[in-house]
Design an enzyme around this catalytic site. Structure first.
Site, PDB file in Angstrom:
ATOM      1  N   ASN A  10       0.846  -1.204   0.000  1.00 54.56           N
ATOM      2  CA  ASN A  10       0.000   0.000   0.000  1.00 54.56           C
ATOM      3  C   ASN A  10       0.880   1.252   0.000  1.00 54.56           C
ATOM      4  O   ASN A  10       0.638   2.204   0.749  1.00 54.56           O
ATOM      5  CB  ASN A  10      -0.962  -0.003   1.189  1.00 54.56           C
ATOM      6  N   TYR A 114      -0.462  -8.870  -8.727  1.00 52.97           N
ATOM      7  CA  TYR A 114      -1.461  -8.061  -8.036  1.00 52.97           C
ATOM      8  C   TYR A 114      -2.727  -8.064  -8.875  1.00 52.97           C
ATOM      9  O   TYR A 114      -2.799  -7.416  -9.914  1.00 52.97           O
ATOM     10  CB  TYR A 114      -0.922  -6.636  -7.831  1.00 52.97           C
ATOM     11  N   ASP A 153      -1.350 -10.437  -3.902  1.00 56.83           N
ATOM     12  CA  ASP A 153      -2.669 -10.018  -3.469  1.00 56.83           C
ATOM     13  C   ASP A 153      -3.638 -10.419  -4.571  1.00 56.83           C
ATOM     14  O   ASP A 153      -3.707  -9.773  -5.618  1.00 56.83           O
ATOM     15  CB  ASP A 153      -2.675  -8.503  -3.230  1.00 56.83           C
ATOM     16  N   HIS A 258      -2.273  -4.663   4.778  1.00 59.81           N
ATOM     17  CA  HIS A 258      -2.050  -6.101   4.635  1.00 59.81           C
ATOM     18  C   HIS A 258      -0.957  -6.541   5.595  1.00 59.81           C
ATOM     19  O   HIS A 258      -0.111  -5.734   6.007  1.00 59.81           O
ATOM     20  CB  HIS A 258      -1.607  -6.446   3.207  1.00 59.81           C
TER      21      HIS A 258
END
Length: 269
Positions: A10, A114, A153, A258
């Site tokens: 992030n 991702y 992710d 996360h």
């Protein structure tokens, strides 16, 4: 033991400001796959983030500033690096990088991926479905050529035990029936040339519930109350998955929304 970590940052600069580097220096993973780098290469170079804790970084970054981007930090020199997978929409968003560690004895890849989120609306959910539709045959073809571990992710909670409030999320992106069916297909479909991929964490912890979460919303008290989702995975070809020995989800510090997922494999690059 080969220690492989996956973490959605992030924002790499944000994660580093929250103590990521000292943690890496202590844990010393062999490789770390990262997602949501949210930086361009000049940004990483200026902030001296092309290496972290003695690991060299390789990146596939988004064209859009402050958006997406993946990377792999490694202590081992790859024999090849593959940037992207579709030569189009999703490569421009920085969603796939693959390091290859080939030798006469084997062909092995570590992948950081991702997957798109569809939570912002119908347009992004449609993009997520386009990604899934193209990525399945891509992974199937790759699996026929080499062994790999894909970390990332995935933005899908596969089973009801993978999120706290599954009943109220059945119509929300990340737990939609079509997304879950895609995961089921990836982890169960076989043919003459392909065995199903393995959800490595679930192989080691088949019944874990509250302890399995890797993402928490920033809204309300989700983290404090452990109202989480398991969105981060190691997906491996069967031979590599069979070498998984240990797993951990680190929650001692909060580097992003996360948590780092680390799995130890009985292999050497």
């Amino acid at each position: 033991m080969f220690q492989l970590t996956s973490l959605n940052l992030n924002g790499i600069r944000s994660a580093v400001s929250k103590g990521l580097v000292p943690w890496l220096e202590e844990k010393r993973p062999d490789c770390m796959c990262v997602q949501e780098v949210k930086a361009q290469l000049p940004d990483l170079e200026k902030a001296q983030l092309t290496t972290l804790a003695g690991m060299q970084g390789y990146f596939q970054l988004a064209q859009k500033k402050g958006y997406s981007g993946v990377g792999i930090y490694t202590r081992h020199t790859p024999s090849d690096v593959r940037y992207g997978w579709d030569q189009g929409e999703f490569d421009a968003e920085g969603r796939y990088i693959e390091l290859r560690f080939d030798s006469p004895a084997r062909r092995l890849s570590i992948i950081s991926a991702y997957f798109p989120s569809g939570s912002s609306g119908e347009e992004r959910q449609a993009a997520k479905y386009r990604f899934l539709d193209g990525f399945f045959p891509y992974l199937s073809a790759l699996q026929r050529q080499r062994e790999f571990i894909l970390c990332g992710d995935i933005n899908i909670a596969h089973q009801t035990i993978d999120l706290k409030n599954w009943r109220s999320n059945q119509k929300n992106s990340g737990f939609l029936p079509e997304e879950r069916a895609w995961m089921t297909k990836l982890l169960s479909e076989r043919d003459e040339q392909r065995e199903p991929l393995v959800d490595v964490y679930r192989r080691l912890q088949p019944e874990a519930t509250d302890s399995c979460y890797t993402w928490w919303s920033n809204r309300g008290q989700a983290y404090a109350n452990n109202v989480g989702w398991r969105l981060d995975y190691h997906l491996a070809t069967p031979a590599l998955a069979a070498q998984a020995r240990t797993e951990s989800i680190y929650k001692g510090q909060k580097f992003s929304d996360h948590a780092p997922l680390t799995i130890g494999y009985a292999l050497a690059l």
